[in-house]
Design a protein around this motif. Structure first.
Motif, PDB file in Angstrom:
ATOM      1  N   PRO A  55      77.111  71.960  80.975  1.00 55.53           N
ATOM      2  CA  PRO A  55      78.240  71.508  80.143  1.00 55.53           C
ATOM      3  C   PRO A  55      78.590  70.041  80.353  1.00 55.53           C
ATOM      4  O   PRO A  55      78.934  69.339  79.387  1.00 55.53           O
ATOM      5  CB  PRO A  55      79.391  72.422  80.588  1.00 55.53           C
ATOM      6  CG  PRO A  55      78.725  73.639  81.124  1.00 55.53           C
ATOM      7  CD  PRO A  55      77.459  73.153  81.763  1.00 55.53           C
ATOM      8  N   MET A  56      78.510  69.554  81.594  1.00 45.64           N
ATOM      9  CA  MET A  56      78.909  68.184  81.859  1.00 45.64           C
ATOM     10  C   MET A  56      77.970  67.174  81.203  1.00 45.64           C
ATOM     11  O   MET A  56      78.404  66.097  80.797  1.00 45.64           O
ATOM     12  CB  MET A  56      78.980  67.932  83.362  1.00 45.64           C
ATOM     13  CG  MET A  56      80.127  68.642  84.060  1.00 45.64           C
ATOM     14  SD  MET A  56      81.757  68.209  83.402  1.00 45.64           S
ATOM     15  CE  MET A  56      81.855  66.464  83.796  1.00 45.64           C
TER      16      MET A  56
ATOM     17  N   GLN B 287      79.044  66.727  77.715  1.00 45.95           N
ATOM     18  CA  GLN B 287      80.223  65.854  77.683  1.00 45.95           C
ATOM     19  C   GLN B 287      79.809  64.389  77.720  1.00 45.95           C
ATOM     20  O   GLN B 287      80.388  63.548  77.021  1.00 45.95           O
ATOM     21  CB  GLN B 287      81.130  66.174  78.865  1.00 45.95           C
ATOM     22  CG  GLN B 287      82.393  65.330  78.939  1.00 45.95           C
ATOM     23  CD  GLN B 287      83.275  65.724  80.108  1.00 45.95           C
ATOM     24  OE1 GLN B 287      83.509  66.904  80.367  1.00 45.95           O
ATOM     25  NE2 GLN B 287      83.765  64.735  80.833  1.00 45.95           N
TER      26      GLN B 287
ATOM     27  N   ASN C 208      78.711  63.122  74.316  1.00 43.81           N
ATOM     28  CA  ASN C 208      79.850  62.779  73.460  1.00 43.81           C
ATOM     29  C   ASN C 208      80.529  61.487  73.886  1.00 43.81           C
ATOM     30  O   ASN C 208      81.042  60.735  73.050  1.00 43.81           O
ATOM     31  CB  ASN C 208      80.860  63.926  73.456  1.00 43.81           C
ATOM     32  CG  ASN C 208      80.357  65.142  72.696  1.00 43.81           C
ATOM     33  OD1 ASN C 208      79.575  65.002  71.756  1.00 43.81           O
ATOM     34  ND2 ASN C 208      80.783  66.328  73.098  1.00 43.81           N
ATOM     35  N   GLU C 209      80.529  61.209  75.183  1.00 44.81           N
ATOM     36  CA  GLU C 209      81.116  59.956  75.658  1.00 44.81           C
ATOM     37  C   GLU C 209      80.289  58.765  75.193  1.00 44.81           C
ATOM     38  O   GLU C 209      80.826  57.720  74.840  1.00 44.81           O
ATOM     39  CB  GLU C 209      81.205  59.968  77.191  1.00 44.81           C
ATOM     40  CG  GLU C 209      82.247  60.949  77.731  1.00 44.81           C
ATOM     41  CD  GLU C 209      82.180  61.095  79.237  1.00 44.81           C
ATOM     42  OE1 GLU C 209      81.262  60.500  79.849  1.00 44.81           O
ATOM     43  OE2 GLU C 209      83.031  61.807  79.803  1.00 44.81           O
TER      44      GLU C 209
ATOM     45  N   GLU D 235      78.960  70.447  71.316  1.00 43.81           N
ATOM     46  CA  GLU D 235      79.751  71.435  72.037  1.00 43.81           C
ATOM     47  C   GLU D 235      78.850  72.495  72.636  1.00 43.81           C
ATOM     48  O   GLU D 235      77.703  72.674  72.207  1.00 43.81           O
ATOM     49  CB  GLU D 235      80.782  72.101  71.115  1.00 43.81           C
ATOM     50  CG  GLU D 235      80.170  72.955  70.028  1.00 43.81           C
ATOM     51  CD  GLU D 235      81.212  73.658  69.168  1.00 43.81           C
ATOM     52  OE1 GLU D 235      82.414  73.367  69.328  1.00 43.81           O
ATOM     53  OE2 GLU D 235      80.820  74.507  68.330  1.00 43.81           O
ATOM     54  N   SER D 236      79.374  73.218  73.610  1.00 43.36           N
ATOM     55  CA  SER D 236      78.640  74.331  74.203  1.00 43.36           C
ATOM     56  C   SER D 236      78.784  75.545  73.295  1.00 43.36           C
ATOM     57  O   SER D 236      79.896  75.962  72.975  1.00 43.36           O
ATOM     58  CB  SER D 236      79.209  74.644  75.593  1.00 43.36           C
ATOM     59  OG  SER D 236      78.590  75.795  76.133  1.00 43.36           O
TER      60      SER D 236
ATOM     61  N   HIS E 240      83.732  67.160  88.348  1.00 42.36           N
ATOM     62  CA  HIS E 240      83.585  68.212  87.342  1.00 42.36           C
ATOM     63  C   HIS E 240      84.922  68.637  86.734  1.00 42.36           C
ATOM     64  O   HIS E 240      84.950  69.465  85.827  1.00 42.36           O
ATOM     65  CB  HIS E 240      82.881  69.424  87.954  1.00 42.36           C
ATOM     66  CG  HIS E 240      81.506  69.112  88.468  1.00 42.36           C
ATOM     67  ND1 HIS E 240      80.363  69.344  87.736  1.00 42.36           N
ATOM     68  CD2 HIS E 240      81.090  68.568  89.649  1.00 42.36           C
ATOM     69  CE1 HIS E 240      79.306  68.963  88.439  1.00 42.36           C
ATOM     70  NE2 HIS E 240      79.716  68.486  89.598  1.00 42.36           N
TER      71      HIS E 240
END
Length: 269
Positions: free
Chosen positions: A194-195, A198, A201-202, A210-211, A256
């Motif tokens: 998941p990270m 992220q 997207n950053e 998305e997950s 996290h």
């Protein structure tokens, strides 16, 4: 009766010396070698955010990096980071290029056949990520789609188990290359943590990744060579102590933005 200077006496002394040397060699292990060198060589992939990455000043940071730093400091040793890739983590242990691996290293039955693991110190999820506009709810929805994964990782292994025959899987050699493909729009579906979604997207908010669903929850541990019992016992004790005193939880929370799950924290009780 033979004199003290007889050939037989000299031969006996030589054999005794050889036996002592052999016995010492037999008892020398990895922990002794590490302590003698006063250095802990830790293999880390340098581009697996937020486990390992470089900040704007090119300083190496991340939850695994700080975990390795804490371990070396607690052991009273200098830390030497050995740059590796996710596919080379096991070979680096087997060829003695590193003493241990702290690099988003999931415990799997396959790996446990050839190396040893410490008790777990953190979790990592295997998720399927894609743009919000795509409807993906299960492995069946990957049919006909192009999906990427980082070669040799548990993400790759879990995807391979469930991907429909019509799914096209592209495997990159490291997470940095996979990340580039997602950020630039070369790929739409990524099986990863998941990270890392992220971070995509950053780097490019327009991707809106998305997950979609979780394939598996894995446990991370310190990897070491088979049969190094004293080293494993020392690391296991260190992990439990730092779960108990909150140090490992603090590191995990910092990178996290979540707490360690109860089943991992329980190992420190």
């Amino acid at each position: 009766m033979h004199s003290p200077s007889s050939p037989i006496r000299h031969l006996s002394q030589a054999l005794l010396g050889l036996m002592l040397l052999t016995g010492n060699a037999a008892h020398a292990d990895q922990l002794d070698t590490i302590l003698a060198a006063k250095k802990l060589r830790v293999a880390i992939d340098l581009a697996v955010p937020p486990y390992s990455m470089k900040d704007d000043k090119l300083k190496l940071i991340g939850s695994d990096v700080e975990t390795a730093q804490l371990m070396a400091r607690d052991f009273g040793l200098e830390l030497e980071v050995i740059p590796t890739t996710l596919t080379n983590r096991v070979p680096y242990l087997q060829t003695n290029k590193a003493d241990v691996v702290v690099s988003a290293f999931s415990i799997t039955p396959e790996r446990a056949k050839v190396i040893d693991f410490s008790v777990p110190y953190a979790p990592i999820l295997v998720v399927v990520g894609a743009p919000k506009s795509m409807k993906i709810d299960s492995p069946a929805d990957l049919a006909g789609k192009k999906v990427i994964a980082t070669r040799g990782t548990t993400n790759d292994q879990e995807l391979t188990k469930v991907a429909p025959p019509s799914a096209t899987i592209t495997r990159f050699d490291d997470d940095a290359t996979s990340m580039t493909a997602m950020v630039s729009g070369q790929a739409e579906v990524w099986v990863t943590s998941p990270m890392l979604l992220q971070v995509v997207n950053e780097k490019n908010p327009a991707r809106n990744i998305e997950s979609k669903f979780t394939l598996k929850a894995n446990l991370l541990a310190v990897g070491l060579r088979k049969g190094e019992t004293r080293l494993k016992d020392k690391i296991d004790h260190w992990v439990r102590e730092n779960l108990r005193n909150g140090q490992l939880n603090a590191i995990y929370r910092k990178y996290h933005h979540a707490e360690l799950p109860p089943d991992i924290l329980a190992a420190g009780r």
